[in-house]
Scaffold this motif. Structure first.
Motif, mmCIF file in Angstrom:
data_model
loop_
_atom_site.group_PDB
_atom_site.id
_atom_site.type_symbol
_atom_site.label_atom_id
_atom_site.label_comp_id
_atom_site.label_asym_id
_atom_site.label_seq_id
_atom_site.Cartn_x
_atom_site.Cartn_y
_atom_site.Cartn_z
ATOM 1 N N PHE A 82 1.659 -3.556 -7.099
ATOM 2 C CA PHE A 82 0.331 -3.235 -6.567
ATOM 3 C C PHE A 82 0.112 -1.721 -6.542
ATOM 4 N N VAL A 86 -2.795 -0.150 -9.013
ATOM 5 C CA VAL A 86 -3.958 0.450 -8.348
ATOM 6 C C VAL A 86 -3.862 1.969 -8.382
ATOM 7 N N LEU A 89 -4.565 3.322 -12.047
ATOM 8 C CA LEU A 89 -5.978 3.209 -12.416
ATOM 9 C C LEU A 89 -6.795 4.238 -11.654
ATOM 10 N N GLY A 90 -6.574 4.295 -10.363
ATOM 11 C CA GLY A 90 -7.336 5.234 -9.537
ATOM 12 C C GLY A 90 -7.065 6.667 -9.948
ATOM 13 N N ASN A 142 0.600 2.246 5.756
ATOM 14 C CA ASN A 142 -0.533 1.814 4.963
ATOM 15 C C ASN A 142 -0.259 2.247 3.526
ATOM 16 N N LEU A 143 -0.432 1.334 2.610
ATOM 17 C CA LEU A 143 -0.092 1.672 1.224
ATOM 18 C C LEU A 143 -0.973 2.773 0.666
ATOM 19 N N ALA A 144 -2.127 2.980 1.282
ATOM 20 C CA ALA A 144 -2.997 4.061 0.821
ATOM 21 C C ALA A 144 -2.309 5.413 0.955
ATOM 22 N N ILE A 147 -0.969 6.177 -2.325
ATOM 23 C CA ILE A 147 -1.903 6.291 -3.440
ATOM 24 C C ILE A 147 -2.818 7.500 -3.286
ATOM 25 N N LYS A 226 7.865 -2.306 2.329
ATOM 26 C CA LYS A 226 8.839 -1.573 1.544
ATOM 27 C C LYS A 226 8.672 -1.821 0.038
#
Lengths: 294, 516
Positions: A82, A86, A89-90, A142-144, A147, A226
């Motif tokens: 993920f 994501v 691409l972002g 938070n996975l953000a 990213i 994780k």
């Protein structure tokens, strides 16, 4: 009829030697990997007693099956996929969108803005301030947090900017004469002819996101978030001599067997191993992109 | 056509990206709302009045920061068990395995929103307590913690007390002898020797192993192998050395200035010179020495009993009639013998000052220390995860190891009267391990020497330099064993030790020891 020029013997020997050395060192690099692969397919007792070299001893699929069935592994794997998909691409999108105007030198103040970008490449706040920033943005766990800060890598941005600059200006001018709007020029002309740089940059980003373990280690405390690299690191370090010395006995009693550790490495390497050969040519191209300006 | 497609693809991409980011943000808000961290978020404000109206005494979800373990805390059966028995749901976060102290300091320094935190390194705990970062639990334990006071000895609680205030709940470790020398008893039979009782007999046995080659290994025969360690258990005990710190005439003395150090080093050196000790020991990792032993090439190995289950399977496959056991304490030239016992606190659980539910934490810990609940947490249920055989707790496999194998990570404070008995169920995983555990632990009291610093309070210099000092001693000892022992080499060890800050640490340790 023989058309090719005959090479002298000395050159044939030379070429032959070069091939032998290159193939030899290539195989040498493969040995450790084969050893891990063999261990992942061997019974635990054979690994402990050092019987496993390049071929599995007492062949078993148990280790690999155990890893594939492990819920934590599956979860870590999906998280990594993920973040990589994501994130790449972002990141490509944001980098491309920022690089384009920066390549238009006639825009007012563009040099200053470029300098701001470059400044962040040379100087940054350091570990603790960055950590505090993430925390105060409420991005912890938070996975953000993995990213967002990586959406623009200034180095990649410069690569892209240089590529845009290398496009002949007359291309856009002619489109303008035909009445195309700026947006139309970007979407119909610039993006289609920038495919190679897009491929390269997305590969750079994908590798970064896939192999990043440090930021997840800092920003994620929730074990269910994780990513694979962190999971892998924990598994591998478990049996290091330092850890054996410092861990309490209950942790040592719960150590996962050597075979399972090796199987974890193999299973998590395979996806990127499959992607690499297909993208390798872009990787090599990528190094040259933007290096020569027309 | 294709242009339109491209545009559409780009738009879809943009849209999906925006959606995903929004979803991430949404999750975060929700999580914050649940733990009551962001009262501004609409989901929290909607929930709060509703729940308080329905059940005014509903217990809050407690947020915990735990030590690393391989399994997932939140889905591990013990977490559910604790919820059932105490009524508190715990949401566990976890420190990394590597350098957990660094991360813990970062989290504490940036303001933690955890209700309780496990500190594996007790020195970290003392640091936080000294800096006023922790909640004083003394009045709370007085009011809500009868079981805590019942289960934990005053000595244990004193170990988590700073300036007269209890800042944490200590979890005791099982005290045990961890390392020893495993010897191939079938080799002993083959060379016609008895189990060595003294160092002289030990040398005699090793010589027989070398000369008679009972394993039939030819030039690969290794009488005795160890990792790259300088202090070898059992042998050092024969010289009156029991680890890095020793009590001599009522004073703590580091091994670097131990009077018997030279004799000890000379003895190990002589083993090395005669080819009795593994020639490659200085570069051995624990996997290397294990390899030599389990493939049947080594007669004696330095090992932890926790490694025995793996060794046992491997050696039995390679040498089907192999037999081995720990060597009981051997006597040295001055009649000394013994093992080092490790112990102390496993962890100290504390409540940061910024925690929102300190009272509930103490209430939960109190409920967990109810004797029956504690037993349930630690070993589970009779007939499901364990059986009782003559007072021994025997695990039911695989249920025990799946449901309670990592239970020690969940307990906060031990039922100190009983936990050692419960804990031994873990050793029954392998009979070979259990038997050998008994061999080195069921020895006369005078042969067991407690690690001097096991229950030490905050010693700032020691906590900063301890690891560095230990490895200096280790490195120099290995060098001596390989290169030769002389007064000069002992002096250079002491010099290196002092250079790494040893003198100050020694002073700090003795000041504490005198005040004990």
């Amino acid at each position: 009829m023989e058309h090719s020029i005959k090479r002298p013997w000395s050159e044939k020997i030379y070429i032959g030697a070069v091939y032998v050395i290159l193939i030899g060192s290539g195989i040498l690099c493969l040995f450790p990997f084969l050893n891990v692969l063999a261990k992942s397919l061997s019974a635990n007792w054979a690994i402990i007693s050092g019987k496993v070299g390049l071929l599995p001893v007492a062949f078993t699929m148990e280790n690999v099956m155990f890893v594939l069935r492990d819920r934590l592994f599956q979860n870590a794997f999906l998280i990594s996929v993920f973040v990589t998909v994501v994130g790449s691409l972002g990141a490509v999108l944001f980098t491309a969108v920022s690089a384009y105007p920066l390549s238009k030198k006639h825009l007012p103040g563009i040099k200053f803005i470029l300098l701001l970008y470059i400044f962040t490449m040379l100087f940054n706040g350091g570990l603790v301030p960055t950590y505090l920033l993430i925390k105060n943005l409420h991005l912890m766990d938070n996975l953000a947090s993995l990213i967002l800060p990586a959406l623009i890598n200034v180095f990649n941005l410069l690569l892209m900017k240089n590529y845009y600059e290398s496009l002949p200006e007359s291309l856009e001018e002619s489109a303008k004469l035909d009445g195309a709007s700026n947006l139309r020029i970007v979407l119909s002309i610039v993006i289609p002819i920038s495919a190679p740089v897009f491929a390269t940059i997305s590969l750079f980003y994908a590798v970064y996101f896939w192999s990043n373990w440090f930021h997840p280690m800092l920003y994620l405390n929730d074990p269910s978030l994780k990513p694979l690299q962190l999971y892998l690191r924990d598994i591998i370090l478990q049996a290091s001599d330092e850890n054996l010395l410092n861990q309490d006995i209950d942790a040592l009693l719960n150590l996962s067997p050597e075979g399972i550790r090796n199987a974890t490495i193999i299973v998590s390497t395979i996806p990127i191993l499959l992607v690499y050969p297909m993208l390798q040519k872009y990787f090599i191209k990528g190094i040259l992109i933007g290096s020569v300006k027309g | 056509m294709s242009r339109k497609k491209g545009l559409a693809a780009l738009l879809v991409l943009l849209l999906s990206f925006a959606t995903i980011l929004a979803a991430c943000g949404g999750n975060n808000k929700d999580a914050g709302g649940n733990s009551g961290a962001s009262p501004a978020s609409p989901s929290a404000s909607a929930k709060a009045p509703e729940s308080s109206a329905a059940a005014p005494e509903e217990k809050p979800v407690l947020k915990a920061l735990r030590n690393y373990m391989q399994d997932d805390y939140n889905s591990y059966p013990v977490n559910q068990y604790i919820q059932e028995k105490t009524g508190y749901t715990v949401r566990n976060d976890m420190l990394p395995q590597e350098k957990p102290g660094d991360k813990l300091n970062l989290i504490m320094a940036s303001g933690a929103d955890y209700d309780f935190i496990d500190a594996m390194n007790t020195q970290d705990f003392f640091n936080f307590a000294k800096n006023g970062a922790l909640t004083d639990l003394t009045p709370l334990i007085e009011q809500f913690g009868p079981n805590i006071k019942q289960a934990l000895s005053p000595e244990s609680l004193a170990g988590a007390t700073v300036d007269g205030k209890i800042y944490g709940i200590p979890t005791l470790n099982v005290s045990y002898v961890r390392d020893g020398l495993l010897i191939r008893t079938d080799w002993l039979d083959k060379v016609g020797k008895a189990m060595p009782k003294t160092l002289d007999e030990f040398v005699d046995v090793l010589k027989a192993f070398k000369e008679q080659d009972p394993g039939g290994n030819g030039k690969n025969n290794i009488p005795f192998t160890i990792d790259s360690i300088g202090l070898v258990d059992n042998i050092m005990g024969a010289f009156g050395i029991y680890g890095q710190w020793n009590e001599l005439d009522g004073k703590p003395v580091n091994v670097s200035s131990h009077p018997a150090l030279k004799d000890y080093a000379s003895f190990v050196r002589s083993l090395y010179e005669q080819g009795l000790l593994d020639k490659e020991f200085a570069t051995n990792k624990s996997a290397t020495s294990a390899e030599k032993f389990t493939s049947g090439r080594a007669g004696v190995i330095w090992a932890r009993w926790s490694s025995i289950p793996g060794y046992d399977e491997a050696i039995k496959k390679n040498v089907p009639d192999a037999a081995y056991q720990f060597i009981p304490p051997m006597t040295g030239p001055d009649g000394q013998s013994g093992f080092t016992q490790i112990g102390g606190f496993n962890k100290i659980t504390f409540v940061p000052k910024s925690a929102k539910h300190p009272e509930d934490v103490v209430k939960m810990v109190n409920a967990m220390l109810d004797p029956e609940t504690f037993k349930g947490i630690f070993v589970g249920e009779e007939g499901v995860t364990y059986t009782l055989e003559n007072g021994n707790y025997m695990p039911i496999e695989p249920a025990f190891f799946e449901q309670r194998g990592s239970a020690n990570n969940f307990v906060i404070g031990m039922d100190e009267a009983n936990f050692v008995t419960y804990w031994q169920a873990r050793l029954q995983k392998s009979k070979a391990m259990f038997d050998n555990f008994q061999l080195v632990n069921n020895i006369p009291k005078e042969q067991i020497h407690q690690d001097v610093l096991a229950f030490a309070p905050y010693l700032p210099k020691y906590s900063a330099n301890g690891a560095k000092l230990d490895s200096a001693v280790n490195d120099y000892l290995i060098k001596m064993i390989v290169d030769g022992v002389s007064d000069d080499s002992i002096a250079s060890l002491q010099k290196a030790w002092n250079g790494a800050g040893g003198e100050e640490v020694a002073q700090e340790v003795s000041v504490w020891y005198a005040s004990k």
